[in-house]
Write a protein that holds these residues in place. Structure first.
Motif, PDB file in Angstrom:
ATOM      1  N   GLY A  99       6.343  22.464   3.858  1.00 24.32           N
ATOM      2  CA  GLY A  99       7.060  22.210   5.103  1.00 24.32           C
ATOM      3  C   GLY A  99       6.207  22.598   6.301  1.00 24.32           C
ATOM      4  O   GLY A  99       5.485  23.586   6.264  1.00 24.32           O
ATOM      5  N   GLU A 101       6.004  23.639  10.284  1.00 24.44           N
ATOM      6  CA  GLU A 101       6.552  24.065  11.568  1.00 24.44           C
ATOM      7  C   GLU A 101       5.440  24.175  12.612  1.00 24.44           C
ATOM      8  O   GLU A 101       5.641  24.729  13.674  1.00 24.44           O
ATOM      9  CB  GLU A 101       7.254  25.424  11.431  1.00 24.44           C
ATOM     10  CG  GLU A 101       8.645  25.334  10.874  1.00 24.44           C
ATOM     11  CD  GLU A 101       9.414  26.633  10.983  1.00 24.44           C
ATOM     12  OE1 GLU A 101      10.651  26.583  10.879  1.00 24.44           O
ATOM     13  OE2 GLU A 101       8.800  27.700  11.160  1.00 24.44           O
ATOM     14  N   HIS A 103       3.202  21.692  14.642  1.00 20.63           N
ATOM     15  CA  HIS A 103       2.977  20.290  14.966  1.00 20.63           C
ATOM     16  C   HIS A 103       1.504  19.885  14.960  1.00 20.63           C
ATOM     17  O   HIS A 103       1.165  18.821  14.456  1.00 20.63           O
ATOM     18  CB  HIS A 103       3.597  19.961  16.322  1.00 20.63           C
ATOM     19  CG  HIS A 103       5.079  19.798  16.282  1.00 20.63           C
ATOM     20  ND1 HIS A 103       5.933  20.875  16.165  1.00 20.63           N
ATOM     21  CD2 HIS A 103       5.864  18.696  16.336  1.00 20.63           C
ATOM     22  CE1 HIS A 103       7.183  20.441  16.161  1.00 20.63           C
ATOM     23  NE2 HIS A 103       7.167  19.123  16.264  1.00 20.63           N
ATOM     24  N   ARG A 128       6.637  17.849   4.291  1.00 17.35           N
ATOM     25  CA  ARG A 128       7.875  17.546   5.001  1.00 17.35           C
ATOM     26  C   ARG A 128       7.897  18.252   6.347  1.00 17.35           C
ATOM     27  O   ARG A 128       7.365  19.344   6.495  1.00 17.35           O
ATOM     28  CB  ARG A 128       9.089  17.996   4.174  1.00 17.35           C
ATOM     29  CG  ARG A 128       9.104  17.390   2.771  1.00 17.35           C
ATOM     30  CD  ARG A 128      10.291  17.856   1.956  1.00 17.35           C
ATOM     31  NE  ARG A 128      10.217  17.330   0.598  1.00 17.35           N
ATOM     32  CZ  ARG A 128      11.159  17.517  -0.313  1.00 17.35           C
ATOM     33  NH1 ARG A 128      12.239  18.217  -0.022  1.00 17.35           N
ATOM     34  NH2 ARG A 128      11.027  17.013  -1.532  1.00 17.35           N
ATOM     35  N   GLN A 129       8.545  17.605   7.320  1.00 16.73           N
ATOM     36  CA  GLN A 129       8.630  18.181   8.658  1.00 16.73           C
ATOM     37  C   GLN A 129      10.054  18.554   9.054  1.00 16.73           C
ATOM     38  O   GLN A 129      10.263  19.530   9.754  1.00 16.73           O
ATOM     39  CB  GLN A 129       8.055  17.205   9.684  1.00 16.73           C
ATOM     40  CG  GLN A 129       8.040  17.764  11.103  1.00 16.73           C
ATOM     41  CD  GLN A 129       7.418  16.811  12.090  1.00 16.73           C
ATOM     42  OE1 GLN A 129       7.017  15.708  11.733  1.00 16.73           O
ATOM     43  NE2 GLN A 129       7.330  17.213  13.346  1.00 16.73           N
ATOM     44  N   LYS A 130      11.028  17.780   8.595  1.00 18.86           N
ATOM     45  CA  LYS A 130      12.408  18.034   8.995  1.00 18.86           C
ATOM     46  C   LYS A 130      13.176  18.644   7.828  1.00 18.86           C
ATOM     47  O   LYS A 130      13.089  18.188   6.705  1.00 18.86           O
ATOM     48  CB  LYS A 130      13.072  16.739   9.462  1.00 18.86           C
ATOM     49  CG  LYS A 130      12.415  16.175  10.713  1.00 18.86           C
ATOM     50  CD  LYS A 130      13.122  14.934  11.206  1.00 18.86           C
ATOM     51  CE  LYS A 130      12.479  14.412  12.482  1.00 18.86           C
ATOM     52  NZ  LYS A 130      13.136  13.186  12.984  1.00 18.86           N
ATOM     53  N   PHE A 131      13.941  19.685   8.140  1.00 15.53           N
ATOM     54  CA  PHE A 131      14.666  20.426   7.108  1.00 15.53           C
ATOM     55  C   PHE A 131      16.133  20.518   7.496  1.00 15.53           C
ATOM     56  O   PHE A 131      16.482  20.582   8.673  1.00 15.53           O
ATOM     57  CB  PHE A 131      14.105  21.840   6.927  1.00 15.53           C
ATOM     58  CG  PHE A 131      12.613  21.935   7.081  1.00 15.53           C
ATOM     59  CD1 PHE A 131      11.769  21.406   6.122  1.00 15.53           C
ATOM     60  CD2 PHE A 131      12.056  22.541   8.183  1.00 15.53           C
ATOM     61  CE1 PHE A 131      10.406  21.484   6.254  1.00 15.53           C
ATOM     62  CE2 PHE A 131      10.689  22.632   8.338  1.00 15.53           C
ATOM     63  CZ  PHE A 131       9.861  22.104   7.371  1.00 15.53           C
ATOM     64  N   GLN A 132      16.973  20.595   6.491  1.00 15.09           N
ATOM     65  CA  GLN A 132      18.406  20.665   6.737  1.00 15.09           C
ATOM     66  C   GLN A 132      18.813  21.959   7.430  1.00 15.09           C
ATOM     67  O   GLN A 132      19.677  21.976   8.282  1.00 15.09           O
ATOM     68  CB  GLN A 132      19.147  20.532   5.407  1.00 15.09           C
ATOM     69  CG  GLN A 132      20.629  20.327   5.548  1.00 15.09           C
ATOM     70  CD  GLN A 132      21.252  19.861   4.255  1.00 15.09           C
ATOM     71  OE1 GLN A 132      20.627  19.896   3.212  1.00 15.09           O
ATOM     72  NE2 GLN A 132      22.479  19.424   4.312  1.00 15.09           N
ATOM     73  N   GLY A 134      16.386  24.269   8.812  1.00 11.92           N
ATOM     74  CA  GLY A 134      15.221  24.879   9.426  1.00 11.92           C
ATOM     75  C   GLY A 134      14.245  25.347   8.360  1.00 11.92           C
ATOM     76  O   GLY A 134      14.567  25.377   7.166  1.00 11.92           O
ATOM     77  N   GLU A 143      14.339  23.565  -0.656  1.00 12.51           N
ATOM     78  CA  GLU A 143      13.936  22.247  -0.163  1.00 12.51           C
ATOM     79  C   GLU A 143      12.413  22.130  -0.172  1.00 12.51           C
ATOM     80  O   GLU A 143      11.868  21.042  -0.363  1.00 12.51           O
ATOM     81  CB  GLU A 143      14.438  22.023   1.260  1.00 12.51           C
ATOM     82  CG  GLU A 143      15.923  21.872   1.431  1.00 12.51           C
ATOM     83  CD  GLU A 143      16.283  21.639   2.883  1.00 12.51           C
ATOM     84  OE1 GLU A 143      15.867  20.606   3.428  1.00 12.51           O
ATOM     85  OE2 GLU A 143      16.964  22.496   3.480  1.00 12.51           O
ATOM     86  N   TYR A 197       5.873  20.540  22.568  1.00 18.74           N
ATOM     87  CA  TYR A 197       6.513  19.902  21.426  1.00 18.74           C
ATOM     88  C   TYR A 197       8.025  20.166  21.497  1.00 18.74           C
ATOM     89  O   TYR A 197       8.461  21.126  22.161  1.00 18.74           O
ATOM     90  CB  TYR A 197       5.952  20.461  20.119  1.00 18.74           C
ATOM     91  CG  TYR A 197       4.515  20.077  19.872  1.00 18.74           C
ATOM     92  CD1 TYR A 197       4.162  18.765  19.567  1.00 18.74           C
ATOM     93  CD2 TYR A 197       3.495  21.034  19.948  1.00 18.74           C
ATOM     94  CE1 TYR A 197       2.848  18.408  19.351  1.00 18.74           C
ATOM     95  CE2 TYR A 197       2.164  20.684  19.740  1.00 18.74           C
ATOM     96  CZ  TYR A 197       1.845  19.372  19.433  1.00 18.74           C
ATOM     97  OH  TYR A 197       0.546  19.014  19.232  1.00 18.74           O
ATOM     98  N   GLU A 225       6.938  14.678  21.214  1.00 19.87           N
ATOM     99  CA  GLU A 225       6.703  14.945  19.803  1.00 19.87           C
ATOM    100  C   GLU A 225       5.289  14.612  19.350  1.00 19.87           C
ATOM    101  O   GLU A 225       4.740  15.261  18.458  1.00 19.87           O
ATOM    102  CB  GLU A 225       7.713  14.155  18.955  1.00 19.87           C
ATOM    103  CG  GLU A 225       7.673  14.518  17.487  1.00 19.87           C
ATOM    104  CD  GLU A 225       8.880  13.996  16.734  1.00 19.87           C
ATOM    105  OE1 GLU A 225       8.825  13.963  15.496  1.00 19.87           O
ATOM    106  OE2 GLU A 225       9.878  13.634  17.385  1.00 19.87           O
TER     107      GLU A 225
END
Length: 303
Positions: A99, A101, A103, A128-132, A134, A143, A197, A225
């Motif tokens: 994951g 965090e 950018h 992955r960049q987006k998490f349910q 955080g 995740e 960001y 972004e």
């Protein structure tokens, strides 16, 4: 009293994602009547409604919201356990889900992933960049298996290891009044448009370590972004930004940008890799950390 089964949690999650029993049934390869029967039976056994209907859409009741939270927490862990057991059964080493965090760290990460894939051919890698919940919640919720972050939040059950150091600087365009300054004070940013960001202000270093301690806020704050767009905006005089010095030194000449130190002593930062304590002995996870440390002097670049 009803016995909650995995299918119940899955149904609750899919209905929440798609908004109707019809869409959820299609996703689960069930008939709508079979899904409706399962839901009614569960509600009858529980003695409480899980959803309320508004037109064609279903919305969870208070009990449904609670069950949805349970489903979102438990199902990723069950999926992770089944995947790990499948890997054991088929002789695979595992899957490393990373994951992000940070950018601006994608290019650096790619420099690590490429040799890692060569060294560990039986390990899959996913970024992955987006998490349910955080980044921190994603680690606890299985995740992801590793979190790349400049701002570790230490919690029981998690470990964070630093892999490289950098300096956060102010980025200004070709004709900016601060371009030749040795360093900048917070007051000098008060009339600027600050481009960052899209991260919460309380996790932006230029705010927490530079502006807010001095009681200063920029005139405008513009979240963007994409790194390249951010650099273009600064280059065309639409504002200033706060980025790692290595990024400005490597990509600044292309845009005519200059780094300016934040304060007389600068703002020092580190990038950390976070992971669960229970996974500390996973050889393929440890190998990734060791490889990242070996590349600590490699300059990352923008995504």
């Amino acid at each position: 009293m009803a016995t909650l089964e995995r299918i119940h949690l899955t149904i609750i999650q899919e209905v929440d994602r798609h908004g109707s029993l019809t869409a959820a049934a299609k996703r689960l390869n069930l008939t709508q009547s079979a899904l409706s029967h399962t839901v009614r039976k569960l509600e009858d056994q529980l003695g409480v409604a899980i959803w309320r209907r508004e037109g064609r859409n279903l919305h969870p009741t208070q009990a449904g919201e609670w069950l949805l939270a349970v489903a979102n927490r438990l199902l990723p862990q069950l999926d992770h356990a089944e995947e790990r057991l499948r890997q054991f059964a088929q002789g695979e080493r595992g899957k490393l889900r990373i994951g992000m965090e940070c950018h601006p760290c994608y290019q650096w990460l790619m420099k690590i992933v490429a040799p890692y894939l060569d060294s560990w051919p039986k390990v899959e890698v996913d970024v992955r960049q987006k998490f349910q919940f955080g980044g921190l919640g994603a680690l606890f919720g299985y995740e992801i298996d590793m979190l790349v972050t400049p701002d570790p939040l230490y919690r029981n059950g998690l470990c964070f290891e630093p892999v490289f150091d950098y300096e956060q600087v102010l980025v200004v365009g070709p004709g900016h009044r601060l371009r030749d300054a040795e360093f900048v004070e917070p007051e000098q940013i008060a009339e600027e448009t600050l481009i960052t960001y899209p991260v919460e202000i309380d996790r932006l270093d230029i705010y927490t370590q530079f502006l807010m301690p001095a009681g200063i806020h920029p005139k405008n704050h513009k979240p963007i972004e994409t790194t390249d767009i951010m650099l273009l905006m600064v280059a065309h005089g639409r504002g200033v930004a706060a980025l790692p010095r290595w990024m400005v030194e490597e990509y600044g000449p292309k845009f005519g940008l200059s780094p300016v130190r934040l304060g007389r002593h600068g703002v020092a930062k580190q990038i950390f890799l976070g992971f669960r304590n229970a996974d500390t002995d996973l050889d393929y996870l440890r190998a990734f950390i060791d490889l990242a440390r070996a590349h600590r002097d490699t300059r990352p670049g923008p995504a």
